[in-house]
Design a protein around this motif. Sequence first.
Motif, mmCIF file in Angstrom:
data_model
loop_
_atom_site.group_PDB
_atom_site.id
_atom_site.type_symbol
_atom_site.label_atom_id
_atom_site.label_comp_id
_atom_site.label_asym_id
_atom_site.label_seq_id
_atom_site.Cartn_x
_atom_site.Cartn_y
_atom_site.Cartn_z
ATOM 1 N N LYS A 10 0.828 -1.211 0.000
ATOM 2 C CA LYS A 10 0.000 0.000 0.000
ATOM 3 C C LYS A 10 0.871 1.274 0.000
ATOM 4 N N TYR A 50 -12.248 -2.580 -4.006
ATOM 5 C CA TYR A 50 -12.785 -2.781 -2.654
ATOM 6 C C TYR A 50 -14.319 -2.751 -2.626
ATOM 7 N N HIS A 53 -16.534 -3.859 0.212
ATOM 8 C CA HIS A 53 -16.581 -3.070 1.460
ATOM 9 C C HIS A 53 -17.401 -1.785 1.316
ATOM 10 N N PHE A 58 -15.766 2.472 6.916
ATOM 11 C CA PHE A 58 -14.399 2.886 6.617
ATOM 12 C C PHE A 58 -14.115 2.989 5.113
ATOM 13 N N LEU A 62 -10.730 4.367 3.256
ATOM 14 C CA LEU A 62 -9.914 3.329 2.613
ATOM 15 C C LEU A 62 -9.576 3.726 1.172
ATOM 16 N N ILE A 110 -4.789 0.909 11.255
ATOM 17 C CA ILE A 110 -5.626 -0.059 10.524
ATOM 18 C C ILE A 110 -5.865 0.397 9.078
ATOM 19 N N ASP A 111 -5.802 1.698 8.825
ATOM 20 C CA ASP A 111 -5.933 2.186 7.449
ATOM 21 C C ASP A 111 -4.598 2.080 6.712
ATOM 22 N N ASN A 113 -2.032 0.175 6.683
ATOM 23 C CA ASN A 113 -1.562 -1.102 7.245
ATOM 24 C C ASN A 113 -0.644 -1.885 6.289
ATOM 25 N N HIS A 116 -2.049 -5.553 1.547
ATOM 26 C CA HIS A 116 -3.323 -6.275 1.392
ATOM 27 C C HIS A 116 -2.999 -7.668 0.867
HETATM 28 P P1 CMP Z 1 -7.351 -4.828 3.536
HETATM 29 O O1 CMP Z 1 -6.896 -6.213 3.801
HETATM 30 O O2 CMP Z 1 -6.707 -4.111 2.410
HETATM 31 O O3 CMP Z 1 -8.931 -4.846 3.306
HETATM 32 C C1 CMP Z 1 -9.754 -3.742 3.602
HETATM 33 C C2 CMP Z 1 -9.041 -2.663 4.345
HETATM 34 O O4 CMP Z 1 -9.852 -1.748 5.033
HETATM 35 C C3 CMP Z 1 -8.192 -3.289 5.447
HETATM 36 O O5 CMP Z 1 -7.104 -3.954 4.863
HETATM 37 C C4 CMP Z 1 -7.866 -2.061 6.290
HETATM 38 O O6 CMP Z 1 -6.713 -1.377 5.834
HETATM 39 C C5 CMP Z 1 -9.075 -1.158 6.068
HETATM 40 N N1 CMP Z 1 -9.891 -1.000 7.274
HETATM 41 C C6 CMP Z 1 -10.119 0.155 7.924
HETATM 42 N N2 CMP Z 1 -10.904 -0.031 8.990
HETATM 43 C C7 CMP Z 1 -11.215 -1.355 9.025
HETATM 44 C C8 CMP Z 1 -11.996 -2.178 9.881
HETATM 45 N N3 CMP Z 1 -12.637 -1.682 10.945
HETATM 46 N N4 CMP Z 1 -12.054 -3.514 9.618
HETATM 47 C C9 CMP Z 1 -11.428 -4.036 8.536
HETATM 48 N N5 CMP Z 1 -10.667 -3.294 7.683
HETATM 49 C C10 CMP Z 1 -10.550 -1.978 7.918
#
Ligand code: CMP
Length: 141
Positions: A10, A50, A53, A58, A62, A110-111, A113, A116
């Motif tokens: 990322k 994505y 989602h 989020f 994201l 978590i954002d 991160n 993926h």
């Molecule tokens: P990724 O595996 O790329 O898939 C979706 C992404 O959303 C995740 O990694 C995180 O970077 C982001 N994300 C942000 N908040 C959350 C959350 N509460 N739960 C899961 N993913 C999140």
Amino acid sequence: MTERTLSIIKPDAVAKNVIGEIYSRFEKAGLQIVAARMVQLSRADAEGFYAVHKERPFFNDLVEFMISGPVMVQVLEGEGAIAKNRDLMGATNPKDAAPGTIRADFADSIDANAVHGSDAPETAKVEIDYFFGESGLCPRG
Ligand code: CMP
């Protein structure tokens, strides 16, 4: 079973200049890179990737994050590649990621991160097709 999985380094990890360190972890774990491309995702690219989602709170953050700079996208191939890559990555939230995992070592939140990875064979196929398609892979047998 030999599998393929889609991996994305990322924007945060690309900006930290740790593509090589992350690739090294894939290779040391016995995963082969059979396709790779650096790309600046458009908003439409990120929203499409994505799409599962879309309803999550989020989603907008994201998408903004994923278009904030270039990403490195690759297909990893090897025995149990999907689970192996998820083990290497560690938990989605770096606060929960085990020591020595990519997210524990390189991720800030978590954002942001760092990486993926596909979570199942069905999603791996869809995600690989999204970026490469079957003809875009170079398996070495
Ligand atoms: P990724 O595996 O790329 O898939 C979706 C992404 O959303 C995740 O990694 C995180 O970077 C982001 N994300 C942000 N908040 C959350 C959350 N509460 N739960 C899961 N993913 C999140």
